[in-house]
Write a protein that holds these residues in place. Structure first.
Motif, short mmCIF file in Angstrom:
data_model
loop_
_atom_site.label_atom_id
_atom_site.label_comp_id
_atom_site.label_asym_id
_atom_site.label_seq_id
_atom_site.Cartn_x
_atom_site.Cartn_y
_atom_site.Cartn_z
N LEU A 124 0.83 -1.21 0.00
CA LEU A 124 0.00 0.00 0.00
C LEU A 124 0.86 1.26 0.00
CD1 LEU A 124 -2.89 -1.03 2.41
CD2 LEU A 124 -2.98 -0.79 -0.07
N ASP A 125 1.98 1.22 0.74
CA ASP A 125 2.90 2.36 0.72
C ASP A 125 3.48 2.56 -0.68
OD1 ASP A 125 2.57 2.84 3.46
OD2 ASP A 125 4.26 1.55 4.00
N LEU A 126 3.85 1.47 -1.32
CA LEU A 126 4.42 1.54 -2.67
C LEU A 126 3.41 2.09 -3.66
CD1 LEU A 126 6.24 -1.89 -2.57
CD2 LEU A 126 7.35 0.35 -2.64
N ILE A 127 2.18 1.60 -3.60
CA ILE A 127 1.13 2.08 -4.50
C ILE A 127 0.87 3.56 -4.27
CG2 ILE A 127 -1.34 1.94 -5.04
CD1 ILE A 127 -1.08 -1.09 -4.45
N GLY A 128 0.80 3.95 -3.00
CA GLY A 128 0.58 5.36 -2.68
C GLY A 128 1.67 6.24 -3.25
N GLU A 129 2.90 5.79 -3.15
CA GLU A 129 4.02 6.58 -3.67
C GLU A 129 3.95 6.72 -5.19
OE1 GLU A 129 7.11 9.04 -3.51
OE2 GLU A 129 6.12 8.21 -1.75
N LEU A 132 1.13 6.28 -7.18
CA LEU A 132 -0.11 6.89 -7.67
C LEU A 132 -0.48 8.19 -6.99
CD1 LEU A 132 -2.41 3.79 -8.20
CD2 LEU A 132 -1.01 5.01 -9.86
N TYR A 133 0.32 8.62 -5.98
CA TYR A 133 0.01 9.86 -5.30
C TYR A 133 0.12 11.02 -6.30
CZ TYR A 133 0.20 13.88 -2.26
OH TYR A 133 -0.05 15.09 -1.67
N GLY A 134 -0.91 11.79 -6.38
CA GLY A 134 -0.99 12.91 -7.31
C GLY A 134 -2.42 12.99 -7.80
N LYS A 135 -2.96 14.17 -7.79
CA LYS A 135 -4.38 14.35 -8.05
C LYS A 135 -4.83 13.78 -9.39
CE LYS A 135 -8.03 17.75 -7.77
NZ LYS A 135 -8.39 19.08 -7.35
N GLU A 159 6.24 8.16 -15.89
CA GLU A 159 7.29 7.63 -16.76
C GLU A 159 8.46 7.11 -15.91
OE1 GLU A 159 9.89 9.07 -20.63
OE2 GLU A 159 8.78 10.56 -19.48
N GLN A 160 8.85 7.85 -14.88
CA GLN A 160 9.94 7.42 -14.00
C GLN A 160 9.59 6.13 -13.26
OE1 GLN A 160 10.33 10.99 -11.68
NE2 GLN A 160 12.00 11.79 -12.94
N HIS A 161 8.30 5.95 -12.96
CA HIS A 161 7.85 4.74 -12.27
C HIS A 161 7.52 3.61 -13.25
CE1 HIS A 161 6.88 7.63 -8.83
NE2 HIS A 161 7.88 6.88 -8.43
N GLU A 162 7.83 3.83 -14.52
CA GLU A 162 7.72 2.82 -15.58
C GLU A 162 6.29 2.38 -15.86
OE1 GLU A 162 10.49 -0.31 -14.64
OE2 GLU A 162 12.18 1.09 -14.54
N LEU A 163 5.32 3.27 -15.61
CA LEU A 163 3.93 2.97 -15.94
C LEU A 163 3.57 3.47 -17.33
CD1 LEU A 163 2.28 3.77 -12.50
CD2 LEU A 163 2.72 1.53 -13.47
#
Length: 122
Positions: A14-19, A21-24, A63-67
């Protein structure tokens, strides 16, 4: 240069996902790119409340998170397109499930959100 005030906490999923996907606007950006809106101007039209600068920052983070991947075409004027990576495509079913849950519970969620915003004003 930006310096974090709160240290990263990457101890669970959950911490990883939050980091990541965090952003409006990140969830919407992923969704709209998946729907075929790939050019920055198209994404800006789909999310008119967001400034171009904020969208660019959040696209860069995705892009940095490779999504997402960014393609720059060598032409004048330069043409830029964003696409989901194979890794980015794996989050779409999760976003769809969250969207369905939101749709199914929209009245209750809207009431709770509005009640909370009214409480903040008092």
């Amino acid at each position: 240069m930006y310096e974090r005030k709160i240290p990263l906490n990457l101890n669970c999923g959950l911490d990883l996902i939050g980091e990541v996907l965090y952003g409006k606007w990140k969830i919407r950006l992923l969704w709209f790119i998946n729907e075929g809106f790939q050019r920055p101007s198209e994404l800006q039209r789909k999310i008119p409340d967001a400034s171009r600068r904020v969208l660019n920052i959040q696209l860069k983070e995705l892009e940095q998170h490779e999504l997402v991947s960014k393609i720059i075409y060598a032409q004048i004027p330069p043409k830029v397109e964003y696409n989901l990576t194979d890794f980015g495509k794996t989050i779409i079913p999760i976003l769809a499930a969250l969207g369905n849950w939101g749709d199914e519970n929209q009245d209750r969620l809207r009431t709770a959100i509005l009640k909370d915003s009214l409480t903040d004003r008092l």
